[in-house]
Design a protein around this motif. Structure first.
Motif, PDB file in Angstrom:
ATOM      1  N   GLU A  40     -32.095  -4.172  -0.154  1.00  0.00           N
ATOM      2  CA  GLU A  40     -33.274  -3.680   0.570  1.00  0.00           C
ATOM      3  C   GLU A  40     -32.971  -2.361   1.266  1.00  0.00           C
ATOM      4  O   GLU A  40     -33.790  -1.425   1.257  1.00  0.00           O
ATOM      5  N   ARG A  42     -30.758  -0.268   0.253  1.00  0.00           N
ATOM      6  CA  ARG A  42     -30.638   0.728  -0.811  1.00  0.00           C
ATOM      7  C   ARG A  42     -32.003   1.265  -1.205  1.00  0.00           C
ATOM      8  O   ARG A  42     -32.174   2.462  -1.434  1.00  0.00           O
ATOM      9  N   ARG A  43     -33.007   0.374  -1.275  1.00  0.00           N
ATOM     10  CA  ARG A  43     -34.348   0.843  -1.610  1.00  0.00           C
ATOM     11  C   ARG A  43     -34.923   1.731  -0.498  1.00  0.00           C
ATOM     12  O   ARG A  43     -35.582   2.739  -0.766  1.00  0.00           O
ATOM     13  N   GLN A  44     -34.663   1.354   0.759  1.00  0.00           N
ATOM     14  CA  GLN A  44     -35.171   2.162   1.871  1.00  0.00           C
ATOM     15  C   GLN A  44     -34.582   3.564   1.853  1.00  0.00           C
ATOM     16  O   GLN A  44     -35.256   4.550   2.171  1.00  0.00           O
ATOM     17  N   TYR A  47     -36.509   5.432  -0.663  1.00  0.00           N
ATOM     18  CA  TYR A  47     -37.849   5.784  -0.167  1.00  0.00           C
ATOM     19  C   TYR A  47     -37.778   6.974   0.794  1.00  0.00           C
ATOM     20  O   TYR A  47     -38.601   7.902   0.721  1.00  0.00           O
ATOM     21  N   VAL A  80     -43.827  -0.657  -5.472  1.00  0.00           N
ATOM     22  CA  VAL A  80     -42.442  -0.848  -5.913  1.00  0.00           C
ATOM     23  C   VAL A  80     -41.756  -1.894  -5.054  1.00  0.00           C
ATOM     24  O   VAL A  80     -41.008  -2.751  -5.545  1.00  0.00           O
ATOM     25  N   GLU A  81     -41.997  -1.864  -3.762  1.00  0.00           N
ATOM     26  CA  GLU A  81     -41.381  -2.831  -2.866  1.00  0.00           C
ATOM     27  C   GLU A  81     -41.871  -4.249  -3.165  1.00  0.00           C
ATOM     28  O   GLU A  81     -41.098  -5.223  -3.144  1.00  0.00           O
ATOM     29  N   SER A  84     -40.138  -5.394  -6.268  1.00  0.00           N
ATOM     30  CA  SER A  84     -38.716  -5.650  -6.012  1.00  0.00           C
ATOM     31  C   SER A  84     -38.520  -6.968  -5.298  1.00  0.00           C
ATOM     32  O   SER A  84     -37.557  -7.701  -5.559  1.00  0.00           O
TER      33      SER A  84
END
Length: 382
Positions: A40, A42-44, A47, A80-81, A84
């Motif tokens: 999570e 990593r996704r932030q 973003y 996307v979130e 995921s």
């Protein structure tokens, strides 16, 4: 990112470059560890990088469109979130076999596959195969082990083997002294030649060679019958006209059969036949003389309405002949006089023997009103 504020040194002198470098290195290292272990985070980070790049690409000339593009980016980030988070269980359980459609979203994953974020499973690597160069070594080792085992077995059982050899050596002379049993000769008798005895040939049937009516005597001989010249009357008529009896043939017994040999027999043979009783007229009564013997004597006879039924059968391979035999196989005619009735003609024959049948004798009465017949009353032999 939420941790980006940690890059700003707190309680630190901005002019102290070595201290700032150490601080930056610690913060960056801590951020990398966090991103590595937390998908999570990593996704932030991605973003935040996207927001920064979008802000960096816009100039003051595009200020009127920046809000619209930011909203589009945020909507994309939300989608996307969301995706995921739905696929997060696959990333957390890479080594388990997921069979529930609720957990995998309808995807069946084998237990020996590594699940990646892109849903691609990689099979486990196979164990390395044994090299071909080791096979000869293994074979030689196995052969050596077998040989060593055999030697150990022989050494451990050497006492038993020696005892067995002594036992065989001691029994060899006894076996040689036993005399062989004489051979037993079994005599096999030759079977006698059995000659098959053929059954006696069935005698050929006696058949006539000339046209005529014949009586078959005991299936061995034939006797031709003579016509009387008159026909047997209807069975409702008691007595026929008188006729002179022929003097032959004479049959030895009453077991009679007949053979008819006619040219027209193939097309017009009778269906049935009969034998009628013939009576002799022993006495005659009239106005001229009473009880006199008729002029013809014993040669005069009449056909009566006493009949024996006979049947007709064809003779194989002889269409012009047929056989006549009694309907009753046990029929034996008593001694006396008879005729064989065939259509409009009758044929006389006599069965030899003492005649005692009262039907064979009649007495005739001649009156002005006609001629009458009556059975014989006094005579016992006719």
């Amino acid at each position: 990112m939420s941790d980006s504020k940690d890059l700003l040194p707190s309680q630190q002198d901005p002019t102290d470059l070595p201290a700032n470098q150490v601080q930056f290195a610690l913060v960056i290292s801590r951020m990398l560890d966090t991103v590595k272990e937390d998908p999570e985070a990593r996704r932030q980070m991605v973003y935040d990088l996207a927001r920064y790049k979008l802000q960096e690409q816009f100039t003051y000339a595009d200020a009127k469109n920046i809000d619209q593009m930011k909203r589009a980016l945020e909507v994309a980030i939300e989608e996307v979130e969301k995706f995921s988070r739905e696929t997060a269980p696959l990333e957390r359980l890479p080594s388990q076999q997921l069979t529930s459609s609720k957990e995998t979203g309808g995807l069946l994953v084998s237990g020996d596959a590594n699940v990646s974020p892109w849903g691609i499973g990689r099979p486990r690597s196979k164990p390395p195969a044994i090299s071909g160069s080791l096979l000869p070594v293994i074979k030689r080792t196995a052969a050596i082990l077998l040989a060593v085992g055999a030697v150990i077995l022989i050494v451990s059982q050497r006492d038993n083997i020696a005892a067995l050899r002594r036992l065989v050596s001691s029994q060899a002379p006894e076996i040689a002294l036993v005399a062989p049993k004489p051979e037993t000769t079994i005599a096999v008798a030759k079977p006698e030649m059995v000659t098959a005895v053929a059954p006696p040939a069935k005698p050929a049937r006696v058949l006539p060679t000339d046209y005529g009516i014949y009586a078959l005597i005991d299936d061995q001989s034939l006797a031709e019958l003579n016509a009387t010249g008159i026909a047997a009357p209807d069975i409702r008529i008691a007595i026929s006209a008188a006729f002179k009896k022929p003097d032959r043939p004479h049959l030895p017994n009453g077991r009679v059969k007949f053979i008819v040999f006619r040219r027209e027999a193939a097309n017009a043979g009778p269906m049935r036949a009969e034998v009628r009783v013939v009576a002799k007229v022993a006495r005659e009564y009239s106005n001229d003389a009473a009880g006199k013997t008729p002029g013809g004597g014993d040669d005069v006879g009449v056909i009566r309405n006493f009949a024996y039924p006979f049947r007709v059968a064809p003779i194989p391979a002889t269409p012009e002949m047929y056989d006549i035999h009694a309907s009753d196989p046990e029929l034996d005619l008593p001694p006396g006089h008879y005729v064989l009735s065939l259509g409009t003609q009758s044929y006389y024959f006599q069965v030899d023997g003492q005649i005692t049948d009262p039907r064979q004798c009649l007495e005739r009465v001649v009156a002005t009103t006609g001629t009458f017949y009556a059975p014989c009353k006094n005579a016992r032999t006719y």
